[in-house]
Write a protein that holds these residues in place. Structure first.
Motif, short mmCIF file in Angstrom:
data_model
loop_
_atom_site.label_atom_id
_atom_site.label_comp_id
_atom_site.label_asym_id
_atom_site.label_seq_id
_atom_site.Cartn_x
_atom_site.Cartn_y
_atom_site.Cartn_z
N GLU A 146 4.20 3.63 5.45
CA GLU A 146 4.95 4.27 4.58
C GLU A 146 6.74 4.58 4.65
N VAL B 166 3.75 -1.31 1.65
CA VAL B 166 2.56 -0.92 2.89
C VAL B 166 1.19 -1.56 2.50
N ALA B 167 0.89 -2.95 3.74
CA ALA B 167 -0.74 -3.25 3.19
C ALA B 167 -1.15 -2.39 4.43
N ASP B 168 -2.69 -2.26 4.04
CA ASP B 168 -3.37 -1.75 5.15
C ASP B 168 -5.23 -2.23 3.98
N GLY B 169 -6.30 -2.35 5.31
CA GLY B 169 -7.16 -2.57 5.02
C GLY B 169 -7.03 -4.38 5.45
N TRP C 57 -5.79 -9.99 8.41
CA TRP C 57 -5.07 -8.47 9.20
C TRP C 57 -6.08 -7.77 9.02
N TYR D 199 -6.50 -8.04 4.65
CA TYR D 199 -5.98 -8.83 3.78
C TYR D 199 -5.03 -10.05 4.45
N GLY E 49 -8.11 -3.76 8.79
CA GLY E 49 -7.46 -2.71 9.55
C GLY E 49 -6.33 -2.36 10.03
N GLU E 50 -5.30 -2.87 9.71
CA GLU E 50 -4.18 -3.03 10.12
C GLU E 50 -2.67 -2.35 9.49
N LYS E 51 -2.49 -1.17 9.19
CA LYS E 51 -1.39 -0.86 8.86
C LYS E 51 -0.40 -1.68 8.65
N ARG E 52 -0.01 -2.68 7.91
CA ARG E 52 1.48 -3.09 8.68
C ARG E 52 2.79 -3.26 7.62
N ARG F 159 5.30 -4.16 11.86
CA ARG F 159 4.31 -3.27 12.60
C ARG F 159 5.56 -2.35 13.28
#
Length: 380
Positions: free
Chosen positions: A292, A269-272, A244, A274, A246-249, A284
């Motif tokens: 969040e 939450v994961a972002d950037g 992923w 990863y 730049g997709e905040k999940r 999503r």
């Protein structure tokens, strides 16, 4: 001075005993990394779950050495101050020599001993290195005369008791902070000003589980890098690639004891950039819905009725969609609630992080003190 200290191979001090089974009515014990043998019911952060029958569990007598051969290198061993039973997966040793059991408990859990266990453990699975008895039998154990052992043990009992009390105070403080966070979140989601309604997770999110790719622990050694590798309970490693970008999940635990115990977050939450393995669901959120906020809602929602499996608890994709909670209907109300909760969550998280840091420092100090004293570097 250590000139009059003796040295002996481990097998002359401890003898591995055949399993004494059939004592299922005894107190259930476990081995805790920080302290050694404990009464299992005394701690709620021990995730190992006993089988339905305890008849094949083995008896531990007062003064026996108990170790988890798969995690000895992490300090998962100790001389028992209790009589009870332990899992068949543990090794139990009976003392053979004349020594102060408290001193030997400290010595066998000191850093030089743990380094030896690590150097002679084998395996490829993360946190599952196997220590074979023949290597343990060969370990050289160095110790002072009995009278000085007792002096050392008395000193460490006093000093570590003070550290343990401080650690316990920090644990209680963090527990209060966690309870406070839960109350704030629950009150927020039930506040009529944000127009909450009962909603199901499947109507708020879209699954991206098909994008997950697990990487074996041995392969991750060759893929070491800077990108977070997520599992069921958060980041478990760092690799040199990502799935992923730049997709905040929203990440939700798929399996593991923590789904039942809830001692750690099951939603985050994961972002950037990863990577996520197949032990965590990846979701999503629908347009405008803050992931969040969904994570907060899940954290204060019971999911016990949706979990299957006894040996390995699991939240299936279908069951995940049925997670239900109060949630603002409009994106405007969702954002407003998030902006209200975010500062308080940040403050609580900062206090928890600082308390955790202090706790880690205390335990590190405890370990250093024990090592210095039992090796004779520090005189008492």
């Amino acid at each position: 001075m250590t000139e009059n200290w003796e040295q002996a191979p481990f097998h002359t001090l401890f003898r591995r005993i055949p399993k004494r089974t059939g004592y299922g009515d005894k107190e259930l014990l476990s081995v805790y990394r920080d302290y050694g043998v404990i009464i299992k019911s005394d701690r709620d952060d021990n995730f190992n779950r006993p089988g339905e029958s305890l008849d094949d569990y083995q008896l531990v007598k007062l003064g026996d050495l108990v170790l988890n051969k798969m995690k000895t290198w992490q300090g998962s061993l100790g001389i028992s101050a209790y009589e009870g039973i332990v899992s068949p997966a543990y090794f139990v040793y009976e003392p053979q020599g004349e020594f102060d059991s408290r001193y030997m408990h400290y010595l066998l859990r000191s850093q030089p001993s743990i380094d030896y266990y690590g150097a002679h453990s084998k395996g490829v699975r993360v946190n599952q290195w196997d220590l074979q008895p023949e290597y343990l039998d060969k370990m050289k154990v160095r110790f002072p005369p009995l009278e000085y052992q007792q002096r050392i043990a008395d000193y460490l009992d006093r000093e570590t008791a003070e550290i343990d009390a401080a650690v316990a105070d920090l644990d209680r403080y963090v527990e209060l902070l966690e309870k406070r966070r839960r109350v704030i979140i629950v009150d927020g989601f039930n506040d009529p000003v944000y127009n909450p309604v009962m909603q199901r997770l499947k109507f708020l999110t879209v699954s991206e589980d098909h994008r997950r790719i697990p990487i074996k622990s041995g392969d991750r050694v060759d893929m070491a890098g800077k990108y977070p590798y997520y599992g069921a309970s958060g980041i478990i490693d760092y690799v040199n690639d990502y799935l992923w970008d730049g997709e905040k999940r929203l990440i939700l635990s798929e399996d593991g004891a923590n789904l039942v115990m809830r001692n750690h977050p099951v939603a985050f939450v994961a972002d950037g950039q990863y990577w996520v393995n197949n032990h965590a669901h990846v979701l999503r959120c629908a347009d405008g819905i803050p992931p969040e906020l969904v994570a907060m809602a899940i954290e204060v929602t019971s999911i016990a009725h949706l979990i299957t499996g006894s040996a390995q608890p699991k939240l299936t994709a279908a069951a995940m969609g049925e997670v239900e909670f109060m949630f603002p209907l409009s994106t405007a109300d969702q954002r407003a609630l998030l902006e209200t909760l975010r500062p308080e969550m940040h403050e609580i998280d900062s206090l928890i992080a600082e308390s955790t840091r202090l706790r880690d420092l205390l335990l590190k100090r405890r370990s250093v003190l024990i090592t210095e004293v039992v090796t004779g570097r520090k005189q008492v």
